[in-house]
Scaffold this active site. Structure first.
Site, mmCIF file in Angstrom:
data_model
loop_
_atom_site.group_PDB
_atom_site.id
_atom_site.type_symbol
_atom_site.label_atom_id
_atom_site.label_comp_id
_atom_site.label_asym_id
_atom_site.label_seq_id
_atom_site.Cartn_x
_atom_site.Cartn_y
_atom_site.Cartn_z
ATOM 1 N N CYS A 113 0.825 -1.237 0.000
ATOM 2 C CA CYS A 113 0.000 0.000 0.000
ATOM 3 C C CYS A 113 0.849 1.273 0.000
ATOM 4 O O CYS A 113 0.350 2.343 -0.323
ATOM 5 C CB CYS A 113 -0.937 0.008 1.196
ATOM 6 S SG CYS A 113 -1.993 -1.430 1.257
ATOM 7 N N HIS A 253 -3.606 7.203 2.395
ATOM 8 C CA HIS A 253 -3.973 5.895 1.861
ATOM 9 C C HIS A 253 -5.342 5.523 2.430
ATOM 10 O O HIS A 253 -5.612 5.720 3.610
ATOM 11 C CB HIS A 253 -2.916 4.877 2.279
ATOM 12 C CG HIS A 253 -3.319 3.462 2.031
ATOM 13 N ND1 HIS A 253 -3.862 3.061 0.833
ATOM 14 C CD2 HIS A 253 -3.283 2.352 2.829
ATOM 15 C CE1 HIS A 253 -4.142 1.767 0.902
ATOM 16 N NE2 HIS A 253 -3.802 1.319 2.101
ATOM 17 N N ASN A 283 -10.058 -0.490 -0.019
ATOM 18 C CA ASN A 283 -8.600 -0.347 0.005
ATOM 19 C C ASN A 283 -8.022 -0.887 -1.305
ATOM 20 O O ASN A 283 -8.013 -2.099 -1.527
ATOM 21 C CB ASN A 283 -8.057 -1.125 1.213
ATOM 22 C CG ASN A 283 -6.540 -1.060 1.321
ATOM 23 O OD1 ASN A 283 -5.859 -0.597 0.412
ATOM 24 N ND2 ASN A 283 -6.015 -1.550 2.433
HETATM 25 N N1 COA Z 1 -18.399 -8.729 9.279
HETATM 26 C C1 COA Z 1 -18.879 -8.957 10.507
HETATM 27 N N2 COA Z 1 -18.100 -9.239 11.556
HETATM 28 C C2 COA Z 1 -16.779 -9.266 11.341
HETATM 29 C C3 COA Z 1 -16.207 -9.042 10.079
HETATM 30 C C4 COA Z 1 -17.077 -8.755 9.011
HETATM 31 N N3 COA Z 1 -16.651 -8.525 7.778
HETATM 32 N N4 COA Z 1 -14.874 -9.126 10.180
HETATM 33 C C5 COA Z 1 -14.593 -9.400 11.460
HETATM 34 N N5 COA Z 1 -15.747 -9.502 12.166
HETATM 35 C C6 COA Z 1 -15.923 -9.790 13.581
HETATM 36 C C7 COA Z 1 -14.731 -10.527 14.155
HETATM 37 O O1 COA Z 1 -14.836 -11.905 13.937
HETATM 38 C C8 COA Z 1 -14.853 -10.175 15.632
HETATM 39 O O2 COA Z 1 -15.828 -11.006 16.194
HETATM 40 P P1 COA Z 1 -15.624 -11.578 17.700
HETATM 41 O O3 COA Z 1 -15.555 -10.365 18.555
HETATM 42 O O4 COA Z 1 -16.834 -12.411 17.879
HETATM 43 O O5 COA Z 1 -14.344 -12.341 17.650
HETATM 44 C C9 COA Z 1 -15.415 -8.745 15.593
HETATM 45 O O6 COA Z 1 -15.994 -8.567 14.294
HETATM 46 C C10 COA Z 1 -14.388 -7.677 15.817
HETATM 47 O O7 COA Z 1 -13.274 -7.971 14.978
HETATM 48 P P2 COA Z 1 -11.992 -7.066 14.982
HETATM 49 O O8 COA Z 1 -10.976 -7.692 14.083
HETATM 50 O O9 COA Z 1 -11.598 -6.733 16.389
HETATM 51 O O10 COA Z 1 -12.570 -5.751 14.292
HETATM 52 P P3 COA Z 1 -11.861 -4.377 14.118
HETATM 53 O O11 COA Z 1 -12.662 -3.328 14.691
HETATM 54 O O12 COA Z 1 -10.390 -4.428 14.478
HETATM 55 O O13 COA Z 1 -11.911 -4.196 12.540
HETATM 56 C C11 COA Z 1 -10.524 -4.346 10.597
HETATM 57 C C12 COA Z 1 -11.248 -5.107 11.681
HETATM 58 C C13 COA Z 1 -9.829 -5.328 9.680
HETATM 59 C C14 COA Z 1 -11.527 -3.549 9.818
HETATM 60 C C15 COA Z 1 -9.483 -3.407 11.243
HETATM 61 O O14 COA Z 1 -8.717 -4.111 12.186
HETATM 62 C C16 COA Z 1 -8.573 -2.773 10.262
HETATM 63 O O15 COA Z 1 -8.971 -1.995 9.431
HETATM 64 N N6 COA Z 1 -7.270 -3.026 10.412
HETATM 65 C C17 COA Z 1 -6.264 -2.419 9.578
HETATM 66 C C18 COA Z 1 -6.207 -3.160 8.307
HETATM 67 C C19 COA Z 1 -5.385 -2.439 7.302
HETATM 68 O O16 COA Z 1 -5.319 -1.254 7.283
HETATM 69 N N7 COA Z 1 -4.802 -3.247 6.440
HETATM 70 C C20 COA Z 1 -4.140 -2.800 5.304
HETATM 71 C C21 COA Z 1 -3.018 -1.956 5.606
HETATM 72 S S1 COA Z 1 -2.702 -1.116 4.168
#
Ligand code: COA
Length: 326
Positions: A113, A253, A283
């Site tokens: 990214c 980004h 993204n």
């Molecule tokens: N739909 C519904 N529920 C979902 C889900 C989806 N698409 N994806 C994850 N969940 C659930 C998880 O299983 C978890 O459930 P649990 O509490 O029962 O275990 C819950 O939602 C919370 O998950 P979590 O991973 O803590 O969510 P979050 O708030 O951290 O959001 C991301 C997840 C991926 C959106 C976030 O962590 C993120 O954006 N991270 C950075 C990623 C990034 O920038 N990557 C690229 C870099 S360039």
């Protein structure tokens, strides 16, 4: 020393729109969860048979035309991508052929990214040194090809697209003031595709275990992204004796709206000064900044004399910033 500038921009996204509602039918998710946690409503997915170089070609054609030059005037083509057409040759060489840019040296860079910022830094230095005069820089990804459509934690995040820029010599006030690129390889496994390279070549086992798809530690990545993006933005401004309030636009980004909001808050920037289009595209990795930049230029959100800051974060882990006087 010469100064480099962005002469023109271009972008292209595939026509095929996939909404959160459509994803609700594929995995256990909801439009509400995706929008609240990421800011994404829909993304573009390349059509069957459409590869990274096809997207890059459309974006590049537009940037070359807007620069008022011919493809043969290009003396370098840099393509930032981690989802190129094939393992080798580079997507840049395939693009060179499509464009008829026969006078260019063409190569790819892989900084995920952060790829566009890494490429901008390379292009800036080639122009400043006088070694090259007209560089085409493209950020392009076809991430949908590496997305596990059975994994709700990643498949809702990514999209396909391309953005391009022509970098050349500055003969006026507008220029790339500074670029800064950084990485920390100790967190290489935060976002990666386990198989398909020389470590784990493709086999029946790697396919069965779904090892050719993106694996991501979302929470851990989120925390590092917020911290590093805040600090690199402030560092870049400080080093160049500018205050955040002097920025006309921050083009971050587009990985997660909450990461973008946290950076803007730390810089004390109102959200009106932040370019956001994640809602439409998700993204798109290396393509996200040049797509957003092109949209900002086309909609008059960037004007001559403006200070703008680009910043990115991605797999590697890598991150970077570019301070520009437009
Ligand atoms: N739909 C519904 N529920 C979902 C889900 C989806 N698409 N994806 C994850 N969940 C659930 C998880 O299983 C978890 O459930 P649990 O509490 O029962 O275990 C819950 O939602 C919370 O998950 P979590 O991973 O803590 O969510 P979050 O708030 O951290 O959001 C991301 C997840 C991926 C959106 C976030 O962590 C993120 O954006 N991270 C950075 C990623 C990034 O920038 N990557 C690229 C870099 S360039």
């Amino acid at each position: 020393m010469n100064k480099a500038k962005i002469i023109s921009t271009g972008s292209y996204v595939p026509e095929n729109i996939v909404t959160n509602r459509q994803l609700e039918k594929k995995v256990d998710t909801s439009d509400e969860w995706i929008f609240e946690r990421t800011g994404i409503r829909e993304r573009r997915i390349a059509l069957k048979g459409q590869a990274a170089s096809d997207l890059a070609y459309e974006a590049s054609k537009s940037a070359v035309k807007k620069a008022g030059i011919k493809a043969k005037d290009l003396d370098m083509i840099i393509v930032a991508t981690v989802t190129g057409d094939m393992q080798f040759p580079s997507t840049a060489c395939i693009l060179q052929d499509r464009l008829g840019a026969s006078n260019a040296a063409a190569f790819d860079i892989g900084a995920a990214c952060s790829g566009f910022i890494y490429g901008l830094s390379i292009a800036e230095n080639f122009i400043k040194s006088g070694a090259r005069e007209k560089i085409l820089l493209v950020g392009v990804e076809a991430l949908s090809r590496y997305t596990d459509w059975e994994d709700r934690t990643t498949c809702v995040l990514f999209g396909d697209g391309a953005g391009a820029a022509i970098i050349g010599l500055s003969t006026d006030d507008s220029c790339i003031i500074a670029t800064d690129i950084q990485s920390d390889g100790s967190m290489w496994d935060y976002i990666h595709v386990p198989a398909g390279g020389s470590r784990k070549p493709c086999s029946k086992e790697t396919v069965d275990k779904r090892l050719h798809f993106i694996r991501m530690k979302g929470n851990e990545t989120f925390k590092v992204a917020v911290k590093t993006l805040e600090s690199i933005a402030l560092e870049t401004l400080e080093k160049n004796k500018l205050k955040p309030s002097q920025l006309s636009l921050l083009i971050p980004h587009q990985a997660n709206l909450r990461i973008i909001q946290a950076t803007a808050k730390r810089l004390g920037l109102p959200m009106e000064k932040v370019m956001i289009n994640i809602e439409k595209y998700g993204n798109t990795s290396a393509a996200s900044i040049p797509i957003a930049l092109d949209e900002a230029v086309n909609t008059g959100r960037v004007r001559s004399g403006d200070y703008i800051l680009l910043e990115a974060f991605g797999a590697g882990l890598t991150w970077g910033s570019a301070l520009i006087k437009w």
